[in-house]
Scaffold this active site. Sequence first.
Site, PDB file in Angstrom:
ATOM      1  CE  LYS A 267      -0.180  -0.205   4.918  1.00  0.00           C
ATOM      2  NZ  LYS A 267      -0.768  -0.838   6.050  1.00  0.00           N
TER       3      LYS A 267
ATOM      4  CE1 TYR B 292      12.091  32.524   3.465  1.00  0.00           C
ATOM      5  CE2 TYR B 292      12.445  30.132   3.425  1.00  0.00           C
ATOM      6  CZ  TYR B 292      11.873  31.312   2.721  1.00  0.00           C
ATOM      7  OH  TYR B 292      11.630  31.164   1.278  1.00  0.00           O
TER       8      TYR B 292
HETATM    9  C1  LIG Z   1      -0.130  -1.703   6.720  1.00  0.00           C
HETATM   10  C2  LIG Z   1      -0.701  -2.993   7.287  1.00  0.00           C
HETATM   11  C3  LIG Z   1       0.214  -3.998   7.494  1.00  0.00           C
HETATM   12  C4  LIG Z   1       1.635  -4.110   7.472  1.00  0.00           C
HETATM   13  O1  LIG Z   1       2.200  -3.603   8.628  1.00  0.00           O
HETATM   14  P1  LIG Z   1       3.671  -3.335   9.002  1.00  0.00           P
HETATM   15  O2  LIG Z   1       3.711  -2.755  10.317  1.00  0.00           O
HETATM   16  O3  LIG Z   1       4.434  -2.670   8.031  1.00  0.00           O
HETATM   17  O4  LIG Z   1       4.202  -4.717   8.840  1.00  0.00           O
HETATM   18  C5  LIG Z   1      -0.480  -5.550   7.511  1.00  0.00           C
HETATM   19  N1  LIG Z   1      -1.846  -5.207   7.819  1.00  0.00           N
HETATM   20  C6  LIG Z   1      -2.664  -4.439   7.661  1.00  0.00           C
HETATM   21  C7  LIG Z   1      -4.281  -4.571   8.005  1.00  0.00           C
HETATM   22  C8  LIG Z   1      -2.224  -2.908   7.367  1.00  0.00           C
HETATM   23  O5  LIG Z   1      -2.877  -1.980   7.296  1.00  0.00           O
END
Ligand SMILES: *Cc1c(COP(=O)(O)O)cnc(C)c1O
Length: 389
Positions: free
Chosen positions: A39, A272
């Site tokens: 994702k 700045y």
């Molecule tokens: C993002 C996510 C993961 C992965 O999490 P990590 O901490 O990066 O391993 C697994 N399951 C769900 C539902 C997530 O949203």
Amino acid sequence: MESTLRRTWSEIDLDALLYNYKKLREYIGKDVKFLGVVKADAYGHGSVMVSKVLEQAGADYLAVSSMDEAMELRVNGIRMPILILGHTPKNQVERLIEFHITQAVTCMAKAKEYAEEARRLNKVLKIHIKVDTGMSRLGYLCDGDFFDNGVQNIVEAINLKGLDTEGIFTHFAVADEEGEEARAYTMHQFELFKQVIGEVEKRMGHPFKLRHCANTGAVAKYKETYLDMVRPGLLLYGYGEYAKELGLKPVMSLKTSVSTIKIYPENTAISYGGIYKTKKTTRIAVLPYGYADGFFRSLSNRYQLLTPDGVAPVRGKICMDMCMIDVTDMPDVQVGSEVEIFGKENPIETMADMAGTIPYELTCAVSKRVPRTYMKDGKVLEKELLLRM
Ligand SMILES: *Cc1c(COP(=O)(O)O)cnc(C)c1O
């Protein structure tokens, strides 16, 4: 598109990614399936390329957060199973089915509308049931007094015509936290998840094909939670304490190059607001890396970047497109010198700690004007720029 500049860029080490995948595969054992979480553009690493590597290496599943992210993979030729973790509107059910995308079902209302839409199309949507065991985000609430009702609703969803339930999953809230309290909370989530599965399987008369819950923290620390499939993100990209313990390698290196060097007398205000004043004659390098590239402005006057001559502290406020570092007594640092912002030598964990955040946020924050260079076998495989040209 390819960038014409050598301004600020990220190097994505696909060999490290493959190495991490293989190492994790070995660690989880051959009976457990592997879902790679890609994702948010694979946490800023480029989801298409990362998915290609995982697909070729034999990963079992991918997960994204939305329909758009899933389609990006399909349009770019990724054929392996994809699970959407977040909500997808009902009007997308036809595309979900057409493109063989699996949808998480998180409550009764959504189960009903997905099923209705699938039946209208005379088709079947593949789903995974999401159980809320203590994350308090998405999923069927099943803890305590909600148990019977939760199980009942899950069974009802599974029995809806138009839905094909392949899996069931839950998400841990504190699997990556240290201490007894976190362990107890995670174990409570896990036990509850198993109870829900047991009760639902009894009522539907057959087992789920894919039961999964282990994110990065659980993959590293709680082997008993693997069930049929693990679901790590961060570990795959090689960041954090657990990645280090497991001998994994950081996949992204963020780099920039010196665009200008100037020498200022004592008591010159830099950038700045003039929050930094030189204490003596000072050699300052300007870097084309600012908050619009993903450099947290809260690191102004605090972080240090790695030059060919060692670490150089950031001086003054970080600007939108630039920042300044102190390279006094660093004769090897010249215009054009390469500087590592974070990566193999300058660990991202340090930057995350200083910014009061986690590595996830830093790799996700690298903005789209920063081109990527994908490295394979120590050579440039492909360059990518996400600007509209
Ligand atoms: C993002 C996510 C993961 C992965 O999490 P990590 O901490 O990066 O391993 C697994 N399951 C769900 C539902 C997530 O949203």
